[in-house]
Design an enzyme around this catalytic site. Sequence first.
Site, PDB file in Angstrom:
ATOM      1  N   THR A  17      23.177 -29.143  11.391  1.00 62.17           N
ATOM      2  CA  THR A  17      24.691 -29.151  10.455  1.00 62.17           C
ATOM      3  C   THR A  17      24.786 -31.050  11.402  1.00 62.17           C
ATOM      4  O   THR A  17      24.871 -31.989   9.879  1.00 62.17           O
ATOM      5  CB  THR A  17      25.952 -28.604  11.080  1.00 62.17           C
ATOM      6  N   TYR A  18      24.501 -31.413  12.193  1.00 60.57           N
ATOM      7  CA  TYR A  18      25.167 -33.393  13.040  1.00 60.57           C
ATOM      8  C   TYR A  18      24.529 -33.982  11.914  1.00 60.57           C
ATOM      9  O   TYR A  18      24.626 -34.689  11.484  1.00 60.57           O
ATOM     10  CB  TYR A  18      24.646 -32.669  14.421  1.00 60.57           C
ATOM     11  N   LYS A  38      24.519 -25.165   1.652  1.00 61.66           N
ATOM     12  CA  LYS A  38      23.534 -24.561   2.739  1.00 61.66           C
ATOM     13  C   LYS A  38      23.559 -23.411   2.024  1.00 61.66           C
ATOM     14  O   LYS A  38      25.276 -22.876   1.530  1.00 61.66           O
ATOM     15  CB  LYS A  38      24.845 -25.011   4.014  1.00 61.66           C
ATOM     16  N   SER A  42      27.342 -18.463   8.837  1.00 57.48           N
ATOM     17  CA  SER A  42      28.299 -17.344  10.038  1.00 57.48           C
ATOM     18  C   SER A  42      29.078 -17.642  10.919  1.00 57.48           C
ATOM     19  O   SER A  42      28.380 -18.724  10.944  1.00 57.48           O
ATOM     20  CB  SER A  42      27.629 -15.760  10.301  1.00 57.48           C
ATOM     21  N   GLU A 117      20.924 -27.289   4.605  1.00 52.59           N
ATOM     22  CA  GLU A 117      21.070 -27.004   5.374  1.00 52.59           C
ATOM     23  C   GLU A 117      20.197 -25.145   5.515  1.00 52.59           C
ATOM     24  O   GLU A 117      20.925 -24.649   5.161  1.00 52.59           O
ATOM     25  CB  GLU A 117      22.315 -27.076   6.560  1.00 52.59           C
ATOM     26  N   SER A 119      19.994 -21.922   7.156  1.00 52.81           N
ATOM     27  CA  SER A 119      21.196 -21.067   7.814  1.00 52.81           C
ATOM     28  C   SER A 119      20.484 -19.986   8.827  1.00 52.81           C
ATOM     29  O   SER A 119      19.193 -19.827   9.075  1.00 52.81           O
ATOM     30  CB  SER A 119      21.316 -19.640   6.528  1.00 52.81           C
ATOM     31  N   GLY A 120      20.783 -20.558   9.752  1.00 51.59           N
ATOM     32  CA  GLY A 120      20.200 -19.852  11.288  1.00 51.59           C
ATOM     33  C   GLY A 120      19.610 -20.543  12.132  1.00 51.59           C
ATOM     34  O   GLY A 120      18.781 -21.531  11.624  1.00 51.59           O
TER      35      GLY A 120
END
Length: 125
Positions: A17-18, A38, A42, A117, A119-120
């Site tokens: 994320t950054y 994205k 969660s 992005e 996920s996980g």
Amino acid sequence: MSKAVFITGTGTDMGKTYLSGLIVKKLAQAGKNPAYYKAAMSGNDRRTDGSLIPGDALFVKEMSGISQSLDDMCPYVYENAWSPHLASRVEGNPVDLDVVRRGFLKAANDYEYITMEGSGGILCP
């Protein structure tokens, strides 16, 4: 169609994320028209009205200064901090790939660049 980059990593909290936020910020500063996307996130908090705050999308939006709506950044937002496939099952809101595709295609139509992005971690279904 816009240009896109996909950010993934070997696990959660790897900095995806950054890094996504930095890319979107730099594209915006360069005068491009960037978006963030994205499919599912969660581990999100609730607003006072009970709706979920898409935390990663909010972080990227605030970091980059883009005007893209949070709703357009992520179609599936879950409260439980588990892998999105498990959170979606437990919370009764399974991911529909057609919804994810439509959201991505909308972003591709509306923006010049998309930073998507994963996920996980890389092994999440």
